[in-house]
Design an enzyme around this catalytic site. Structure first.
Site: not given
Length: 311
Positions: A94, A125
């Site tokens: 963004e 992860e």
């Protein structure tokens, strides 16, 4: 260690984490009316801003350090797995339309790569090595910042990213939702937002995710304010890439200058649609090329450019 003893050890570790705590008072939540569940969930969410407020000094210190490095050409890199990784990618994606940053300036890394945005990548992860490999591809420098994001504060990918970055002289921030986290200890700036156990046991996409989103909003937005990407509370570096943003660009120029529609149109035409430059031509009484030069000399800070304008 046998597989069974390993999982028992992991289970015992999880049971010590606030984000994983079981709440017996909610054991019958599935039997409640929908409106009551919604009220409970809304009440839980309302506690998150206070948890963030308790860590504002640490957040502000991290922002000042990030802004100092970005002003020297450094990058802001988020690294996380699962929900934490997705939130980092979201915040990074963004920045270009909001602040006209280059996509390479704010980067989101998620364990397992882009496909992990929509599907689970098994084992990603758990790998510090994978984090190091992902960061090695960026060629980190001492002016860069790496923010490891992990609700538990124990995710190997996030910790590995911070350890790799710190070893190369980059600034490091560890954002987690448990006190005394390994991630916070590994980073230069540890930010631990303790919002308490989740409505659904261990579902850290809920309060923990909301807390991380709020902090990431602060890290990027206030850093951009410090870098001169705004004029007051106006997004003067917005990239007008569609009709809505082009309309917003004109409104921003109008709010900043009070000029007429005709003046605004002329200013935007003279500056190739650059909002900040257009404002400077109107308020500073200069032409397009002069506005561009003044902004370059002021490192993009509109107020400084206005102070340097001949008028």
């Amino acid at each position: 260690m046998t597989p069974m003893s390993h999982y028992r050890s992991l289970q015992a570790e999880l049971e010590t984490l606030t984000t994983e705590a079981f709440r017996p008072e909610l054991a019958e939540i599935d039997q409640l009316p929908t409106l009551e569940i919604a009220r409970l969930m809304n009440g839980e969410d309302a506690t998150v801003p206070a948890a963030v407020a308790a860590r504002l000094p640490q957040i502000a210190a991290a922002i000042d350090a990030i802004a100092d490095r970005m002003a020297r050409g450094g990058r802001l890199v988020y690294a996380g797995a699962g929900t934490a990784g997705r939130l980092g990618v979201l915040d990074a994606s963004e920045c270009p339309p909001t602040f006209n940053t280059d996509p390479s300036e704010v980067v989101g890394l998620i364990a397992g790569g882009p496909s992990a945005m929509v599907t689970s990548v098994e084992g990603a992860e758990d790998s510090k090595k994978l984090a190091a490999e992902d960061l090695a591809g960026l060629g980190l420098t001492a002016d860069d910042t790496v923010v490891g994001v992990s609700a538990s504060g124990r995710t190997p990918y996030a910790i590995g990213a911070v350890e790799y970055a710190r070893a190369r002289g980059a600034l490091t921030v560890g954002l987690s939702c448990n006190a005394g986290s390994a991630l916070g200890a590994a980073a230069d700036h540890g930010i631990e937002i303790v919002a308490g156990p989740e409505l659904l046991t261990g579902s850290t996409r809920l309060k923990a995710g909301t807390a991380q989103k709020l902090v990431l909003n602060m890290l990027s937005t206030i850093t951009m304010i410090r870098l001169g990407k705004t004029y007051g509370n106006l997004m003067v570096d917005v990239r007008a890439s569609n009709e809505k943003l082009r309309a917003r660009s004109r409104r921003i120029v109008a709010l900043a200058t009070g000029a007429t529609d005709e003046e605004i149109e002329r200013a935007l035409e003279a500056t190739d649609g650059e909002v900040k430059n257009a404002i400077l031509t109107i308020l500073g009484g200069v032409d397009g090329p002069t506005a561009a030069r003044l902004l370059e000399e002021s490192d993009g800070h509109l107020r400084a450019a206005l102070a340097a304008a001949p008028r």
